[in-house]
Enzyme design. Sequence first.
Site, PDB file in Angstrom:
ATOM      1  N   ASP A  63       0.883  -1.170   0.000  1.00  0.00           N
ATOM      2  CA  ASP A  63       0.000   0.000   0.000  1.00  0.00           C
ATOM      3  C   ASP A  63       0.917   1.214   0.000  1.00  0.00           C
ATOM      4  O   ASP A  63       1.708   1.405   0.934  1.00  0.00           O
ATOM      5  CB  ASP A  63      -0.874  -0.025   1.266  1.00  0.00           C
ATOM      6  CG  ASP A  63      -1.877   1.123   1.303  1.00  0.00           C
ATOM      7  OD1 ASP A  63      -1.633   2.161   0.637  1.00  0.00           O
ATOM      8  OD2 ASP A  63      -2.895   0.991   2.001  1.00  0.00           O
ATOM      9  N   ASN A  90       2.858   3.383 -10.480  1.00  0.00           N
ATOM     10  CA  ASN A  90       1.599   3.404 -11.228  1.00  0.00           C
ATOM     11  C   ASN A  90       0.384   3.667 -10.334  1.00  0.00           C
ATOM     12  O   ASN A  90      -0.582   4.287 -10.773  1.00  0.00           O
ATOM     13  CB  ASN A  90       1.425   2.070 -11.961  1.00  0.00           C
ATOM     14  CG  ASN A  90       0.013   1.904 -12.483  1.00  0.00           C
ATOM     15  OD1 ASN A  90      -0.364   2.468 -13.508  1.00  0.00           O
ATOM     16  ND2 ASN A  90      -0.814   1.141 -11.765  1.00  0.00           N
ATOM     17  N   SER A 147      -0.090  12.245 -15.817  1.00  0.00           N
ATOM     18  CA  SER A 147      -1.327  12.508 -16.570  1.00  0.00           C
ATOM     19  C   SER A 147      -1.222  13.874 -17.229  1.00  0.00           C
ATOM     20  O   SER A 147      -0.522  14.764 -16.717  1.00  0.00           O
ATOM     21  CB  SER A 147      -2.502  12.496 -15.582  1.00  0.00           C
ATOM     22  OG  SER A 147      -3.637  13.076 -16.174  1.00  0.00           O
ATOM     23  N   ALA A 161      -7.720  18.309  -7.132  1.00  0.00           N
ATOM     24  CA  ALA A 161      -6.835  17.523  -6.260  1.00  0.00           C
ATOM     25  C   ALA A 161      -5.939  16.615  -7.111  1.00  0.00           C
ATOM     26  O   ALA A 161      -4.731  16.516  -6.894  1.00  0.00           O
ATOM     27  CB  ALA A 161      -7.660  16.686  -5.283  1.00  0.00           C
ATOM     28  N   TYR A 162      -6.550  15.982  -8.088  1.00  0.00           N
ATOM     29  CA  TYR A 162      -5.807  15.079  -8.987  1.00  0.00           C
ATOM     30  C   TYR A 162      -4.746  15.861  -9.766  1.00  0.00           C
ATOM     31  O   TYR A 162      -3.584  15.445  -9.844  1.00  0.00           O
ATOM     32  CB  TYR A 162      -6.799  14.403  -9.928  1.00  0.00           C
ATOM     33  CG  TYR A 162      -6.214  13.349 -10.843  1.00  0.00           C
ATOM     34  CD1 TYR A 162      -5.826  12.109 -10.344  1.00  0.00           C
ATOM     35  CD2 TYR A 162      -6.068  13.590 -12.200  1.00  0.00           C
ATOM     36  CE1 TYR A 162      -5.305  11.134 -11.187  1.00  0.00           C
ATOM     37  CE2 TYR A 162      -5.555  12.616 -13.054  1.00  0.00           C
ATOM     38  CZ  TYR A 162      -5.176  11.387 -12.544  1.00  0.00           C
ATOM     39  OH  TYR A 162      -4.660  10.425 -13.381  1.00  0.00           O
ATOM     40  N   LYS A 166      -0.653  15.301  -9.667  1.00  0.00           N
ATOM     41  CA  LYS A 166       0.137  14.853 -10.825  1.00  0.00           C
ATOM     42  C   LYS A 166       1.154  15.918 -11.247  1.00  0.00           C
ATOM     43  O   LYS A 166       2.235  15.585 -11.730  1.00  0.00           O
ATOM     44  CB  LYS A 166      -0.787  14.492 -11.998  1.00  0.00           C
ATOM     45  CG  LYS A 166      -1.651  13.249 -11.731  1.00  0.00           C
ATOM     46  CD  LYS A 166      -0.825  11.977 -11.567  1.00  0.00           C
ATOM     47  CE  LYS A 166      -1.703  10.735 -11.519  1.00  0.00           C
ATOM     48  NZ  LYS A 166      -0.948   9.482 -11.344  1.00  0.00           N
ATOM     49  N   VAL A 195      -7.712   6.185 -20.803  1.00  0.00           N
ATOM     50  CA  VAL A 195      -7.686   4.729 -20.943  1.00  0.00           C
ATOM     51  C   VAL A 195      -8.906   4.077 -20.270  1.00  0.00           C
ATOM     52  O   VAL A 195      -9.298   4.472 -19.157  1.00  0.00           O
ATOM     53  CB  VAL A 195      -6.379   4.173 -20.300  1.00  0.00           C
ATOM     54  CG1 VAL A 195      -6.309   2.664 -20.451  1.00  0.00           C
ATOM     55  CG2 VAL A 195      -5.155   4.825 -20.934  1.00  0.00           C
ATOM     56  N   ARG A 196      -9.429   3.037 -20.923  1.00  0.00           N
ATOM     57  CA  ARG A 196     -10.593   2.290 -20.391  1.00  0.00           C
ATOM     58  C   ARG A 196     -10.195   1.412 -19.203  1.00  0.00           C
ATOM     59  O   ARG A 196      -9.757   0.270 -19.379  1.00  0.00           O
ATOM     60  CB  ARG A 196     -11.181   1.383 -21.477  1.00  0.00           C
ATOM     61  CG  ARG A 196     -12.046   2.085 -22.483  1.00  0.00           C
ATOM     62  CD  ARG A 196     -12.727   1.111 -23.414  1.00  0.00           C
ATOM     63  NE  ARG A 196     -11.834   0.239 -24.154  1.00  0.00           N
ATOM     64  CZ  ARG A 196     -11.152   0.584 -25.247  1.00  0.00           C
ATOM     65  NH1 ARG A 196     -11.237   1.803 -25.725  1.00  0.00           N
ATOM     66  NH2 ARG A 196     -10.374  -0.297 -25.860  1.00  0.00           N
ATOM     67  N   THR A 197     -10.272   1.997 -18.017  1.00  0.00           N
ATOM     68  CA  THR A 197     -10.012   1.262 -16.775  1.00  0.00           C
ATOM     69  C   THR A 197     -11.094   1.700 -15.795  1.00  0.00           C
ATOM     70  O   THR A 197     -11.954   2.516 -16.140  1.00  0.00           O
ATOM     71  CB  THR A 197      -8.637   1.664 -16.190  1.00  0.00           C
ATOM     72  OG1 THR A 197      -8.677   3.082 -15.931  1.00  0.00           O
ATOM     73  CG2 THR A 197      -7.490   1.347 -17.133  1.00  0.00           C
TER      74      THR A 197
HETATM   75  N1  LIG Z   1      -7.225   5.636 -16.914  1.00  0.00           N
HETATM   76  C1  LIG Z   1      -6.862   6.810 -17.403  1.00  0.00           C
HETATM   77  O1  LIG Z   1      -7.512   7.355 -18.316  1.00  0.00           O
HETATM   78  C2  LIG Z   1      -5.624   7.504 -16.869  1.00  0.00           C
HETATM   79  C3  LIG Z   1      -5.244   8.711 -17.480  1.00  0.00           C
HETATM   80  C4  LIG Z   1      -4.107   9.355 -17.046  1.00  0.00           C
HETATM   81  C5  LIG Z   1      -3.357   8.806 -16.016  1.00  0.00           C
HETATM   82  N2  LIG Z   1      -3.754   7.652 -15.424  1.00  0.00           N
HETATM   83  C6  LIG Z   1      -2.919   7.128 -14.320  1.00  0.00           C
HETATM   84  O2  LIG Z   1      -2.594   5.779 -14.571  1.00  0.00           O
HETATM   85  C7  LIG Z   1      -2.404   5.069 -13.343  1.00  0.00           C
HETATM   86  C8  LIG Z   1      -3.225   3.800 -13.342  1.00  0.00           C
HETATM   87  O3  LIG Z   1      -4.580   4.187 -13.510  1.00  0.00           O
HETATM   88  P1  LIG Z   1      -5.736   3.173 -13.953  1.00  0.00           P
HETATM   89  O4  LIG Z   1      -6.524   3.877 -14.969  1.00  0.00           O
HETATM   90  O5  LIG Z   1      -5.176   1.831 -14.204  1.00  0.00           O
HETATM   91  O6  LIG Z   1      -6.587   3.188 -12.590  1.00  0.00           O
HETATM   92  P2  LIG Z   1      -7.402   2.043 -11.823  1.00  0.00           P
HETATM   93  O7  LIG Z   1      -7.965   1.058 -12.753  1.00  0.00           O
HETATM   94  O8  LIG Z   1      -8.303   2.798 -10.909  1.00  0.00           O
HETATM   95  O9  LIG Z   1      -6.258   1.312 -10.983  1.00  0.00           O
HETATM   96  C9  LIG Z   1      -5.595   2.007  -9.963  1.00  0.00           C
HETATM   97  C10 LIG Z   1      -4.705   1.044  -9.224  1.00  0.00           C
HETATM   98  O10 LIG Z   1      -4.041   1.756  -8.170  1.00  0.00           O
HETATM   99  C11 LIG Z   1      -4.217   0.998  -6.978  1.00  0.00           C
HETATM  100  N3  LIG Z   1      -4.105   1.855  -5.777  1.00  0.00           N
HETATM  101  C12 LIG Z   1      -4.855   2.905  -5.413  1.00  0.00           C
HETATM  102  N4  LIG Z   1      -4.434   3.369  -4.219  1.00  0.00           N
HETATM  103  C13 LIG Z   1      -3.404   2.572  -3.832  1.00  0.00           C
HETATM  104  C14 LIG Z   1      -2.571   2.533  -2.707  1.00  0.00           C
HETATM  105  N5  LIG Z   1      -2.695   3.392  -1.688  1.00  0.00           N
HETATM  106  N6  LIG Z   1      -1.584   1.585  -2.663  1.00  0.00           N
HETATM  107  C15 LIG Z   1      -1.428   0.704  -3.670  1.00  0.00           C
HETATM  108  N7  LIG Z   1      -2.219   0.662  -4.746  1.00  0.00           N
HETATM  109  C16 LIG Z   1      -3.195   1.600  -4.821  1.00  0.00           C
HETATM  110  C17 LIG Z   1      -5.583   0.347  -7.109  1.00  0.00           C
HETATM  111  O11 LIG Z   1      -5.703  -0.709  -6.183  1.00  0.00           O
HETATM  112  P3  LIG Z   1      -7.152  -1.218  -5.631  1.00  0.00           P
HETATM  113  O12 LIG Z   1      -7.691  -2.167  -6.665  1.00  0.00           O
HETATM  114  O13 LIG Z   1      -6.799  -1.889  -4.339  1.00  0.00           O
HETATM  115  O14 LIG Z   1      -8.008  -0.004  -5.456  1.00  0.00           O
HETATM  116  C18 LIG Z   1      -5.485  -0.104  -8.561  1.00  0.00           C
HETATM  117  O15 LIG Z   1      -4.722  -1.295  -8.651  1.00  0.00           O
HETATM  118  C19 LIG Z   1      -2.786   6.052 -12.235  1.00  0.00           C
HETATM  119  O16 LIG Z   1      -1.640   6.642 -11.683  1.00  0.00           O
HETATM  120  C20 LIG Z   1      -3.618   7.096 -12.967  1.00  0.00           C
HETATM  121  O17 LIG Z   1      -3.602   8.348 -12.322  1.00  0.00           O
HETATM  122  C21 LIG Z   1      -4.873   6.986 -15.825  1.00  0.00           C
END
Ligand SMILES: NC(=O)c1ccc[n+]([C@@H]2O[C@H](COP(=O)([O-])OP(=O)(O)OC[C@H]3O[C@@H](n4cnc5c(N)ncnc54)[C@H](OP(=O)(O)O)[C@@H]3O)[C@@H](O)[C@H]2O)c1
Length: 239
Positions: A63, A90, A147, A161-162, A166, A195-197
């Site tokens: 964590d 990440n 980001s 905040a985000y 970043k 990204v689709r997450t």
């Molecule tokens: N998706 C986008 O469009 C996008 C765009 C720009 C940047 N990003 C960046 O890309 C990265 C990954 O994003 P994603 O889209 O894959 O998001 P996601 O699907 O929400 O996944 C986020 C991951 O971070 C983990 N996490 C959150 N808090 C944590 C903590 N305190 N300790 C350890 N793990 C933690 C989550 O774990 P849990 O499953 O336990 O919650 C999950 O595995 C992030 O840094 C995000 O800001 C994403």
Amino acid sequence: MPSTDPKNALVTGANRGIGFEICRQLARKGLRVVLASRNEPKGREACDKLRQEGLEVDLRVLDVKNFESIQKTRDSLIEKYGRLDVLVNNAGILLDSPGFDSSLFDTRPETVRQTVETNLIGPLILCQMFVPLMREKGYGRVVNISSGSGQFSEMEAGSPAYSLSKTALNALTKLLSLELQGTDVLVNAMCPGWVRTDMGGPSAPRSPEQGADTAVWLATLPKGGPQGSFFRDRKPIPW
Ligand SMILES: NC(=O)c1ccc[n+]([C@@H]2O[C@H](COP(=O)([O-])OP(=O)(O)OC[C@H]3O[C@@H](n4cnc5c(N)ncnc54)[C@H](OP(=O)(O)O)[C@@H]3O)[C@@H](O)[C@H]2O)c1
């Protein structure tokens, strides 16, 4: 002497989304991947999925808000591998809600505090724990998943905040790289695009595969590669 063993890589927040895909792509390239998840069952499930694809991955419960869990991971990786070659920061959260938190004037300081703790302080501690070891071993690649929201040149109002977290992660990337000039420890930041997450939602145009690509490229840069820059789609972008 830098080691000739397969490189090892630690990816935080890797039980789903972009982090999970980064693990898959790094493992396909032959790296020994340590998939870090704050939730053990979810992390185990993610590792099992990759192992079923014939990939080698190791699980650590981490964590990024918990100093002891980072320390424990560091100690166990040193014990097992003697080093860490690649760190991908990440794990990230987006707590700003489209309603109350969308304007800077309404943002609760607690939302900013929590976001900064995960998106900035976590990566900072991970860098403090692992980068000195990389410098000592003469090799390291650090990739901070940032980001466009953290980019001064493209910043838009909303999600304050985000965006603050970043932007600060970008500054961390730059500051760290300045301390590593002349070494083969390369530190860069990247934007995966939309990204689709779970975070990006189902309407995002990019797949996790596309989102992970630049991070994997930065994680495997050759000697003399870029240092202290910001990338999207493998191309430098302004801060
Ligand atoms: N998706 C986008 O469009 C996008 C765009 C720009 C940047 N990003 C960046 O890309 C990265 C990954 O994003 P994603 O889209 O894959 O998001 P996601 O699907 O929400 O996944 C986020 C991951 O971070 C983990 N996490 C959150 N808090 C944590 C903590 N305190 N300790 C350890 N793990 C933690 C989550 O774990 P849990 O499953 O336990 O919650 C999950 O595995 C992030 O840094 C995000 O800001 C994403």
